[in-house]
Motif scaffolding. Structure first.
Motif, PDB file in Angstrom:
ATOM      1  N   LEU A 156      10.431  18.712  -6.240  1.00  0.00           N
ATOM      2  CA  LEU A 156      11.612  17.948  -5.704  1.00  0.00           C
ATOM      3  C   LEU A 156      11.395  16.930  -4.573  1.00  0.00           C
ATOM      4  O   LEU A 156      11.501  15.930  -4.570  1.00  0.00           O
ATOM      5  N   TRP A 157      10.603  17.542  -3.685  1.00  0.00           N
ATOM      6  CA  TRP A 157      10.169  17.109  -2.427  1.00  0.00           C
ATOM      7  C   TRP A 157       9.151  15.939  -2.576  1.00  0.00           C
ATOM      8  O   TRP A 157       9.154  14.993  -1.587  1.00  0.00           O
ATOM      9  N   ASP A 158       8.348  16.194  -3.561  1.00  0.00           N
ATOM     10  CA  ASP A 158       7.430  14.711  -3.801  1.00  0.00           C
ATOM     11  C   ASP A 158       8.542  13.326  -3.932  1.00  0.00           C
ATOM     12  O   ASP A 158       8.155  12.593  -3.450  1.00  0.00           O
ATOM     13  N   THR A 159       9.457  13.688  -4.771  1.00  0.00           N
ATOM     14  CA  THR A 159      10.289  12.442  -4.924  1.00  0.00           C
ATOM     15  C   THR A 159      11.117  12.125  -3.571  1.00  0.00           C
ATOM     16  O   THR A 159      11.395  10.803  -3.392  1.00  0.00           O
ATOM     17  N   TYR A 160      11.825  13.204  -3.182  1.00  0.00           N
ATOM     18  CA  TYR A 160      12.703  13.026  -1.988  1.00  0.00           C
ATOM     19  C   TYR A 160      11.762  12.222  -0.748  1.00  0.00           C
ATOM     20  O   TYR A 160      12.277  11.438  -0.159  1.00  0.00           O
ATOM     21  N   GLN A 161      10.481  12.416  -0.782  1.00  0.00           N
ATOM     22  CA  GLN A 161       9.513  11.782   0.319  1.00  0.00           C
ATOM     23  C   GLN A 161       9.383  10.772  -0.158  1.00  0.00           C
ATOM     24  O   GLN A 161       9.067   9.529   0.550  1.00  0.00           O
ATOM     25  N   ALA A 162       9.377  10.204  -1.384  1.00  0.00           N
ATOM     26  CA  ALA A 162       9.105   8.768  -1.998  1.00  0.00           C
ATOM     27  C   ALA A 162      10.300   8.066  -1.967  1.00  0.00           C
ATOM     28  O   ALA A 162      10.193   6.781  -1.961  1.00  0.00           O
ATOM     29  N   GLU A 163      11.512   8.563  -2.286  1.00  0.00           N
ATOM     30  CA  GLU A 163      12.666   7.757  -2.200  1.00  0.00           C
ATOM     31  C   GLU A 163      13.176   7.365  -1.050  1.00  0.00           C
ATOM     32  O   GLU A 163      13.279   8.396  -0.075  1.00  0.00           O
ATOM     33  N   TRP A 166       1.836  13.928   1.202  1.00  0.00           N
ATOM     34  CA  TRP A 166       3.001  14.433   1.936  1.00  0.00           C
ATOM     35  C   TRP A 166       2.880  13.790   3.558  1.00  0.00           C
ATOM     36  O   TRP A 166       3.740  13.479   4.137  1.00  0.00           O
ATOM     37  N   ARG A 167       1.517  14.203   3.968  1.00  0.00           N
ATOM     38  CA  ARG A 167       1.571  13.611   5.692  1.00  0.00           C
ATOM     39  C   ARG A 167       1.633  12.205   5.673  1.00  0.00           C
ATOM     40  O   ARG A 167       2.299  11.766   6.459  1.00  0.00           O
ATOM     41  N   LEU A 168       1.145  11.470   4.617  1.00  0.00           N
ATOM     42  CA  LEU A 168       1.329   9.795   4.677  1.00  0.00           C
ATOM     43  C   LEU A 168       2.967   9.576   4.422  1.00  0.00           C
ATOM     44  O   LEU A 168       3.375   8.822   5.049  1.00  0.00           O
ATOM     45  N   LEU A 169       3.583  10.075   3.490  1.00  0.00           N
ATOM     46  CA  LEU A 169       4.991   9.901   3.068  1.00  0.00           C
ATOM     47  C   LEU A 169       5.865  10.148   4.273  1.00  0.00           C
ATOM     48  O   LEU A 169       6.696   9.382   4.521  1.00  0.00           O
ATOM     49  N   SER A 170       5.457  11.155   5.153  1.00  0.00           N
ATOM     50  CA  SER A 170       6.425  11.371   6.076  1.00  0.00           C
ATOM     51  C   SER A 170       6.238  10.983   7.281  1.00  0.00           C
ATOM     52  O   SER A 170       6.906  10.867   8.327  1.00  0.00           O
ATOM     53  N   GLY A 171       5.356   9.888   7.179  1.00  0.00           N
ATOM     54  CA  GLY A 171       4.995   8.945   8.455  1.00  0.00           C
ATOM     55  C   GLY A 171       4.127   9.785   9.489  1.00  0.00           C
ATOM     56  O   GLY A 171       4.356   9.497  10.426  1.00  0.00           O
ATOM     57  N   TYR A 172       3.641  10.807   9.187  1.00  0.00           N
ATOM     58  CA  TYR A 172       3.170  11.861  10.053  1.00  0.00           C
ATOM     59  C   TYR A 172       1.317  11.051  10.159  1.00  0.00           C
ATOM     60  O   TYR A 172       0.823  10.904  11.387  1.00  0.00           O
ATOM     61  N   LEU A 173       0.803  10.705   9.359  1.00  0.00           N
ATOM     62  CA  LEU A 173      -0.602  10.050   9.074  1.00  0.00           C
ATOM     63  C   LEU A 173      -0.586   8.849   9.121  1.00  0.00           C
ATOM     64  O   LEU A 173       0.436   8.176   8.318  1.00  0.00           O
ATOM     65  N   HIS A 197       0.758  -1.029  -0.013  1.00  0.00           N
ATOM     66  CA  HIS A 197       0.122   0.081   0.012  1.00  0.00           C
ATOM     67  C   HIS A 197       1.008   1.310  -0.090  1.00  0.00           C
ATOM     68  O   HIS A 197       0.721   2.247  -0.971  1.00  0.00           O
ATOM     69  N   SER A 198       1.856   1.233   1.042  1.00  0.00           N
ATOM     70  CA  SER A 198       2.513   2.490   1.010  1.00  0.00           C
ATOM     71  C   SER A 198       3.663   2.465   0.042  1.00  0.00           C
ATOM     72  O   SER A 198       4.256   3.507  -0.453  1.00  0.00           O
ATOM     73  N   GLU A 199       4.247   1.242  -0.522  1.00  0.00           N
ATOM     74  CA  GLU A 199       4.998   0.887  -1.451  1.00  0.00           C
ATOM     75  C   GLU A 199       4.502   1.505  -2.779  1.00  0.00           C
ATOM     76  O   GLU A 199       5.184   2.289  -3.646  1.00  0.00           O
ATOM     77  N   GLU A 200       3.255   1.172  -2.978  1.00  0.00           N
ATOM     78  CA  GLU A 200       2.356   1.743  -4.173  1.00  0.00           C
ATOM     79  C   GLU A 200       2.369   3.388  -4.153  1.00  0.00           C
ATOM     80  O   GLU A 200       2.655   3.909  -5.271  1.00  0.00           O
ATOM     81  N   LEU A 201       2.131   4.106  -3.073  1.00  0.00           N
ATOM     82  CA  LEU A 201       2.069   5.193  -3.058  1.00  0.00           C
ATOM     83  C   LEU A 201       3.467   5.893  -3.327  1.00  0.00           C
ATOM     84  O   LEU A 201       3.390   6.856  -3.970  1.00  0.00           O
ATOM     85  N   ARG A 202       4.504   5.119  -2.678  1.00  0.00           N
ATOM     86  CA  ARG A 202       5.730   5.765  -2.929  1.00  0.00           C
ATOM     87  C   ARG A 202       6.170   5.766  -4.615  1.00  0.00           C
ATOM     88  O   ARG A 202       6.537   6.931  -5.006  1.00  0.00           O
ATOM     89  N   LYS A 203       5.746   4.902  -5.239  1.00  0.00           N
ATOM     90  CA  LYS A 203       5.957   4.484  -6.625  1.00  0.00           C
ATOM     91  C   LYS A 203       5.191   5.771  -7.300  1.00  0.00           C
ATOM     92  O   LYS A 203       5.940   6.274  -8.272  1.00  0.00           O
ATOM     93  N   HIS A 204       4.102   6.039  -7.062  1.00  0.00           N
ATOM     94  CA  HIS A 204       3.464   7.066  -7.844  1.00  0.00           C
ATOM     95  C   HIS A 204       3.643   8.211  -7.588  1.00  0.00           C
ATOM     96  O   HIS A 204       3.819   9.018  -8.257  1.00  0.00           O
ATOM     97  N   SER A 205       4.395   8.609  -6.310  1.00  0.00           N
ATOM     98  CA  SER A 205       4.712   9.922  -5.809  1.00  0.00           C
ATOM     99  C   SER A 205       6.117  10.258  -6.427  1.00  0.00           C
ATOM    100  O   SER A 205       6.217  11.335  -6.514  1.00  0.00           O
ATOM    101  N   TRP A 206       6.920   9.524  -6.791  1.00  0.00           N
ATOM    102  CA  TRP A 206       8.173   9.571  -7.108  1.00  0.00           C
ATOM    103  C   TRP A 206       8.417  10.421  -8.392  1.00  0.00           C
ATOM    104  O   TRP A 206       9.202  11.546  -8.511  1.00  0.00           O
ATOM    105  N   SER A 207       7.273  10.368  -9.343  1.00  0.00           N
ATOM    106  CA  SER A 207       7.415  11.190 -10.617  1.00  0.00           C
ATOM    107  C   SER A 207       6.389  12.314 -10.396  1.00  0.00           C
ATOM    108  O   SER A 207       6.058  12.953 -11.522  1.00  0.00           O
ATOM    109  N   GLY A 208       6.085  12.849  -9.096  1.00  0.00           N
ATOM    110  CA  GLY A 208       5.236  14.245  -8.960  1.00  0.00           C
ATOM    111  C   GLY A 208       3.997  13.790  -8.593  1.00  0.00           C
ATOM    112  O   GLY A 208       3.377  12.856  -8.949  1.00  0.00           O
ATOM    113  N   ILE A 209       3.275  14.571  -7.403  1.00  0.00           N
ATOM    114  CA  ILE A 209       2.128  14.454  -7.090  1.00  0.00           C
ATOM    115  C   ILE A 209       1.279  15.486  -7.253  1.00  0.00           C
ATOM    116  O   ILE A 209       1.612  16.560  -7.358  1.00  0.00           O
TER     117      ILE A 209
END
Length: 307
Positions: A228-235, A22-29, A1-13
């Motif tokens: 840039l941070w879309d990718t940084y949070q996904a990577e 962003w709240r999900l990727l940073s582990g806040y939500l 689930h979160s892997e899927e989200l990361r994959k999609h986020s890498w190329s821009g959200i």
């Protein structure tokens, strides 16, 4: 689930789902939907608890210097964007940074941390702003909304800093190490550029300290940093390890201009004022693709491996 989200986020959200992503990727939500509202409410209350507990101590003798430094730095954060000149917004930043500093006595407040609040703040604000965020009047939002944006910005910035905290401890060892790593990487990727720096007696610290300290934010328009941070949070280790490759790709992008500068003064001037003012998603996308390629080629390659 979160892997899927990361994959999609890498190329821009997409802008409309960026705040929650962003709240999900940073582990806040939490990924679990049922728990989200409860967690958000609890964390927001916790942050405003810190404010009640600590913020009045900003004038105490042992915190006065910290607060003064933050107060001086805030107006320098994105000086060209009207949003950040609003007293209301500057107060939000002062509170966030002061609370963070008090709760992290090992590093305390270091210049550069002020920049790291900005992308989160703008992303979370954009949830409530249709048009141009950079000229938006914060005061026109309901107080509750203002408070939620502030708390969420605090927590997401804290999560980010957890991963790169040695960049901001005494003498900033994390940054020293990363600049050294950049130098070593560039010497392997592009010997011409590397040798040219030596000839002109330009040291990497003289331009790349800021690239590490401010995560390239001072080199790019804010819209580009957010992309840039879309990718940084996904990577994984996006803000530390992958950032190094982005810096290398960024440097090499200007190789023609770099090699045409023949003395220390003009070369340093170029490196401290790279012409990115018109950059948008396309340029950032190309930069990230190149960084990814470099990482793939050079990350674990032995030192003698050259192009």
């Amino acid at each position: 689930h979160s892997e899927e989200l990361r994959k999609h986020s890498w190329s821009g959200i997409p802008r409309e789902v960026r705040p929650v992503t962003w709240r999900l990727l940073s582990g806040y939500l939490p990924a679990n939907r049922e728990r989200r509202d409860l967690v958000l409410q609890r964390k927001r209350e916790e942050y405003f608890g810190f404010i009640e507990q600590y913020y009045n101590s900003r004038t105490d003798e042992n915190h006065r210097d910290t607060y003064r430094q933050i107060h001086i730095d805030i107006p320098r954060t994105n000086p060209l964007i009207p949003l950040f000149q609003q007293p209301l917004v500057q107060e939000v930043f002062e509170r966030i940074l002061f609370i963070w500093a008090i709760r992290h006595p090992a590093s305390g407040y270091v210049q550069g941390i002020n920049d790291l609040v900005t992308p989160f703040f703008v992303a979370f604000l954009s949830e409530f702003v249709e048009e141009d965020v950079e000229n938006f009047e914060m005061a026109s939002l309901p107080l509750d909304t203002q408070r939620n944006i502030e708390a969420d910005s605090f927590w997401c910035m804290s999560k980010l800093l957890d991963g790169i905290q040695d960049n901001y401890t005494f003498a900033q060892p994390g940054i020293q190490i990363k600049v050294k790593a950049l130098e070593e990487l560039v010497s392997r990727i592009d010997e011409d550029v590397h040798v040219h720096f030596q000839k002109c007696e330009v040291e990497y610290l003289q331009f790349a300290f800021r690239w590490m300290n401010n995560l390239l934010m001072r080199e790019l328009p804010l819209r580009c940093t957010i992309r840039l941070w879309d990718t940084y949070q996904a990577e994984s280790e996006g803000f530390s390890h992958f950032h190094l490759y982005v810096c290398a790709a960024f440097l090499i992008k200007w190789r023609k201009e770099i090699l045409s500068m023949l003395d220390f003064q003009s070369l340093l001037m170029l490196l401290q004022n790279l012409p990115t003012i018109h950059w948008g998603n396309e340029e950032v996308g190309l930069l990230l693709a190149e960084a990814y390629r470099l990482k793939y080629m050079f990350a674990d390659a032995p030192s003698h491996y050259k192009r």
